[in-house]
Design a protein around this motif. Structure first.
Motif, PDB file in Angstrom:
ATOM      1  N   LYS A 240       1.348  -1.719   0.270  1.00  0.00           N
ATOM      2  CA  LYS A 240       0.182   0.540  -0.030  1.00  0.00           C
ATOM      3  C   LYS A 240       0.393   1.879  -0.040  1.00  0.00           C
ATOM      4  CE  LYS A 240      -3.227   2.125   3.071  1.00  0.00           C
ATOM      5  NZ  LYS A 240      -3.927   2.237   4.223  1.00  0.00           N
ATOM      6  N   GLU A 241       1.572   1.350   1.136  1.00  0.00           N
ATOM      7  CA  GLU A 241       3.023   2.409   0.325  1.00  0.00           C
ATOM      8  C   GLU A 241       3.313   2.840   0.015  1.00  0.00           C
ATOM      9  OE1 GLU A 241       2.990   4.816   3.139  1.00  0.00           O
ATOM     10  OE2 GLU A 241       1.492   3.798   4.452  1.00  0.00           O
ATOM     11  N   THR A 242       4.219   1.594  -1.198  1.00  0.00           N
ATOM     12  CA  THR A 242       4.908   1.595  -2.302  1.00  0.00           C
ATOM     13  C   THR A 242       4.092   1.720  -3.498  1.00  0.00           C
ATOM     14  OG1 THR A 242       6.284  -0.383  -1.417  1.00  0.00           O
ATOM     15  CG2 THR A 242       6.198   0.075  -4.016  1.00  0.00           C
ATOM     16  N   ARG A 243       2.632   1.561  -3.064  1.00  0.00           N
ATOM     17  CA  ARG A 243       1.416   2.256  -4.558  1.00  0.00           C
ATOM     18  C   ARG A 243       1.467   4.047  -4.392  1.00  0.00           C
ATOM     19  NH1 ARG A 243      -1.198  -1.605  -7.412  1.00  0.00           N
ATOM     20  NH2 ARG A 243      -3.448  -0.098  -6.953  1.00  0.00           N
ATOM     21  N   LEU A 250       4.361   9.792 -10.422  1.00  0.00           N
ATOM     22  CA  LEU A 250       4.070   9.504 -11.702  1.00  0.00           C
ATOM     23  C   LEU A 250       2.309  10.044 -11.690  1.00  0.00           C
ATOM     24  CD1 LEU A 250       4.226   5.819 -12.347  1.00  0.00           C
ATOM     25  CD2 LEU A 250       5.973   7.190 -12.882  1.00  0.00           C
ATOM     26  N   SER A 251       2.352  11.037 -10.921  1.00  0.00           N
ATOM     27  CA  SER A 251       1.088  11.839 -11.291  1.00  0.00           C
ATOM     28  C   SER A 251       1.636  13.216 -12.367  1.00  0.00           C
ATOM     29  CB  SER A 251       0.957  12.742  -9.878  1.00  0.00           C
ATOM     30  OG  SER A 251       1.845  13.493  -9.923  1.00  0.00           O
ATOM     31  N   GLN A 252       2.600  13.832 -12.333  1.00  0.00           N
ATOM     32  CA  GLN A 252       3.241  14.886 -13.333  1.00  0.00           C
ATOM     33  C   GLN A 252       2.595  13.765 -14.677  1.00  0.00           C
ATOM     34  OE1 GLN A 252       6.607  16.868 -12.985  1.00  0.00           O
ATOM     35  NE2 GLN A 252       6.928  17.941 -14.900  1.00  0.00           N
ATOM     36  N   VAL A 253       3.550  12.789 -14.816  1.00  0.00           N
ATOM     37  CA  VAL A 253       2.946  12.526 -16.822  1.00  0.00           C
ATOM     38  C   VAL A 253       1.524  11.906 -16.535  1.00  0.00           C
ATOM     39  CG1 VAL A 253       3.542  10.166 -17.547  1.00  0.00           C
ATOM     40  CG2 VAL A 253       5.601  10.854 -15.437  1.00  0.00           C
ATOM     41  N   THR A 254       0.922  11.328 -15.615  1.00  0.00           N
ATOM     42  CA  THR A 254      -0.168  11.500 -15.770  1.00  0.00           C
ATOM     43  C   THR A 254      -0.542  12.571 -16.161  1.00  0.00           C
ATOM     44  OG1 THR A 254      -0.697   9.629 -14.227  1.00  0.00           O
ATOM     45  CG2 THR A 254      -2.317  10.254 -15.155  1.00  0.00           C
ATOM     46  N   MET A 255      -0.826  13.420 -15.656  1.00  0.00           N
ATOM     47  CA  MET A 255      -1.594  14.630 -16.500  1.00  0.00           C
ATOM     48  C   MET A 255      -0.838  15.170 -17.613  1.00  0.00           C
ATOM     49  SD  MET A 255      -3.230  16.104 -14.428  1.00  0.00           S
ATOM     50  CE  MET A 255      -3.614  17.689 -15.014  1.00  0.00           C
ATOM     51  N   THR A 256      -0.241  14.560 -17.471  1.00  0.00           N
ATOM     52  CA  THR A 256       0.781  15.204 -19.711  1.00  0.00           C
ATOM     53  C   THR A 256       0.168  14.063 -20.612  1.00  0.00           C
ATOM     54  OG1 THR A 256       2.827  15.886 -18.047  1.00  0.00           O
ATOM     55  CG2 THR A 256       3.114  14.943 -21.024  1.00  0.00           C
ATOM     56  N   VAL A 304      -1.538   7.446 -25.339  1.00  0.00           N
ATOM     57  CA  VAL A 304      -1.647   5.273 -25.396  1.00  0.00           C
ATOM     58  C   VAL A 304       0.168   5.679 -24.604  1.00  0.00           C
ATOM     59  CG1 VAL A 304      -1.915   3.420 -25.643  1.00  0.00           C
ATOM     60  CG2 VAL A 304      -3.488   5.357 -26.895  1.00  0.00           C
ATOM     61  N   LEU A 305       0.710   6.311 -25.687  1.00  0.00           N
ATOM     62  CA  LEU A 305       1.956   5.189 -25.061  1.00  0.00           C
ATOM     63  C   LEU A 305       2.862   6.424 -23.894  1.00  0.00           C
ATOM     64  CD1 LEU A 305       3.357   5.812 -28.480  1.00  0.00           C
ATOM     65  CD2 LEU A 305       3.056   3.968 -27.375  1.00  0.00           C
ATOM     66  N   ILE A 306       1.716   6.800 -23.646  1.00  0.00           N
ATOM     67  CA  ILE A 306       1.879   7.476 -23.036  1.00  0.00           C
ATOM     68  C   ILE A 306       1.386   7.233 -21.327  1.00  0.00           C
ATOM     69  CG2 ILE A 306       2.004  10.186 -20.723  1.00  0.00           C
ATOM     70  CD1 ILE A 306       2.187  11.670 -23.585  1.00  0.00           C
ATOM     71  N   ARG A 307       0.222   6.454 -21.516  1.00  0.00           N
ATOM     72  CA  ARG A 307       0.154   5.569 -20.756  1.00  0.00           C
ATOM     73  C   ARG A 307       0.368   4.561 -20.508  1.00  0.00           C
ATOM     74  NH1 ARG A 307      -3.166   7.771 -15.988  1.00  0.00           N
ATOM     75  NH2 ARG A 307      -4.356   6.311 -16.102  1.00  0.00           N
ATOM     76  N   ARG A 308       1.343   3.806 -21.475  1.00  0.00           N
ATOM     77  CA  ARG A 308       1.647   2.732 -21.105  1.00  0.00           C
ATOM     78  C   ARG A 308       3.069   2.901 -20.470  1.00  0.00           C
ATOM     79  NH1 ARG A 308      -0.096  -1.797 -24.452  1.00  0.00           N
ATOM     80  NH2 ARG A 308      -2.390  -1.339 -24.978  1.00  0.00           N
ATOM     81  N   MET A 309       4.024   3.340 -21.189  1.00  0.00           N
ATOM     82  CA  MET A 309       4.839   4.298 -20.844  1.00  0.00           C
ATOM     83  C   MET A 309       4.762   3.994 -18.990  1.00  0.00           C
ATOM     84  SD  MET A 309       7.796   5.569 -23.324  1.00  0.00           S
ATOM     85  CE  MET A 309       5.880   6.980 -23.262  1.00  0.00           C
ATOM     86  N   SER A 310       3.780   4.995 -18.341  1.00  0.00           N
ATOM     87  CA  SER A 310       3.772   5.436 -17.053  1.00  0.00           C
ATOM     88  C   SER A 310       3.524   4.412 -16.173  1.00  0.00           C
ATOM     89  CB  SER A 310       2.995   6.972 -17.006  1.00  0.00           C
ATOM     90  OG  SER A 310       1.492   6.124 -17.551  1.00  0.00           O
ATOM     91  N   ARG A 311       3.055   3.485 -16.449  1.00  0.00           N
ATOM     92  CA  ARG A 311       2.516   2.118 -15.967  1.00  0.00           C
ATOM     93  C   ARG A 311       3.193   1.725 -14.862  1.00  0.00           C
ATOM     94  NH1 ARG A 311      -2.037  -1.223 -19.213  1.00  0.00           N
ATOM     95  NH2 ARG A 311      -2.691   0.738 -19.374  1.00  0.00           N
ATOM     96  N   ILE A 312       3.964   1.522 -13.891  1.00  0.00           N
ATOM     97  CA  ILE A 312       4.269   0.425 -13.693  1.00  0.00           C
ATOM     98  C   ILE A 312       3.501  -0.776 -12.143  1.00  0.00           C
ATOM     99  CG2 ILE A 312       6.038   0.313 -11.563  1.00  0.00           C
ATOM    100  CD1 ILE A 312       6.659   3.216 -12.649  1.00  0.00           C
TER     101      ILE A 312
END
Length: 314
Positions: A240-243, A250-256, A304-312
């Motif tokens: 939970k803490e790690t997530r 990754l919040s900035q990447v999500t907004m991008t 789609v690419l930005i969302r895929r690259m920011s998904r961990i």
């Protein structure tokens, strides 16, 4: 055939039709009465929640539930926790599509009407996915507390079925609602594996799969469920803490990812606002329409690419 025979035949057919009509009306009325009695009995027993809201578009909802698309949509709506039937969602989505279509035609150009309609479909599906993911995240955040309650209840000597019912009463939504469904399924004869498996299908996540697997194996083999739940509680707290840390970073990447298509749409309004009729002339030729479609496709690929690259995955 003489006249008297024809009159007799016509009279007989008319009487038969009237009898069938009376039988049909009687059957329909008795069916509605039985359905109302069944709904009232299930509502009083707690099987059907009383939301106090009159359902709309019942005919559309009834037809949708008979199709594969309607059943999949119903499962997705159940996962979101929204108090909306498939018929209501489809009706609202069609209204939004029509509104966006008209706005795109009036504000930009006639060519952008269908594109705005497709954007409405994409926005509706994106909204469902966002609601589902948000509910899954809330449920995952409650998993450590859920594992702790189950461990304490089983350590006190309670059966796992009783512990699940206790957790459903103590926890808030969405964990309380979902465990309430599991408890109801267990009460009417479903096995522990089937009830928890449906829960994992409604809210898919690695954490929930681990918890369900632990509970099912412990219930089937009769192992030390208390120790397993204690260790699982600590693991879930760490995850939970790690997530939370990863989501913050990754919040900035999500907004991008959302800003990229917003810039494209904003550029269209800017072009049309600086000089009126620009988009009409741009989409008046086949080459201009192809260029617009290619631009929209590139924006969609970028999103789609930005969302895929920011998904961990943790």
């Amino acid at each position: 055939m003489d006249l008297s025979t024809l009159v007799t035949l016509t009279t007989g057919v008319t009487l038969l039709t009237c009898v069938l009509a009376v039988v049909g009306v009687h059957t329909y009325a008795s069916g509605r009465a039985q359905r109302a009695a069944l709904v009232e009995r299930l509502s009083s027993a707690g099987q059907i929640p009383d939301t106090g809201r009159r359902r709309r578009f019942r005919n559309l909802d009834r037809r949708l539930r008979r199709t594969g698309f309607g059943r999949k949509l119903e499962l997705r709506l159940l996962a979101t926790g929204l108090d909306v039937t498939p018929g209501e969602f489809v009706a609202y989505m069609l209204a939004v599509i029509a509104a966006l279509w008209l706005i795109g035609q009036a504000v930009l150009a006639p060519f952008f009407g269908p594109i705005a309609g497709l954007a409405g479909v994409w926005a509706a599906l994106l909204f469902l996915n966002w609601q589902r993911q948000k509910r899954i995240e809330r449920f995952i955040n409650q998993l450590p507390e859920l594992a702790r309650i189950l461990a304490n209840a089983t350590q006190a000597g309670l059966a796992l079925r009783t512990a699940i019912g206790m957790a459903a009463e103590e926890l808030e939504a969405p964990a309380g609602q979902e465990l309430g469904k599991v408890s109801d399924q267990l009460a009417i004869g479903h096995s522990m594996e089937d009830a928890l498996g449906e829960l994992a299908d409604r809210l898919p996540s690695r954490e929930l799969v681990v918890l369900v697997t632990t509970l099912v194996l412990s219930n089937r083999a009769g192992g030390q469920v208390v120790g397993a739940l204690r260790n699982l509680t600590e693991t879930l707290e760490e995850r939970k803490e790690t997530r939370r840390e990863i989501r913050t970073q990754l919040s900035q990447v999500t907004m991008t990812s959302y800003a990229v298509p917003a810039l494209g749409v904003g550029a269209l309004f800017l072009m049309n606002g600086v000089r009126g009729g620009t988009l009409d002339r741009l989409t008046g030729s086949a080459l201009g329409q192809v260029c617009v479609l290619v631009a929209f496709a590139l924006y969609a690929v970028g999103f789609v690419l930005i969302r895929r690259m920011s998904r961990i995955d943790v």
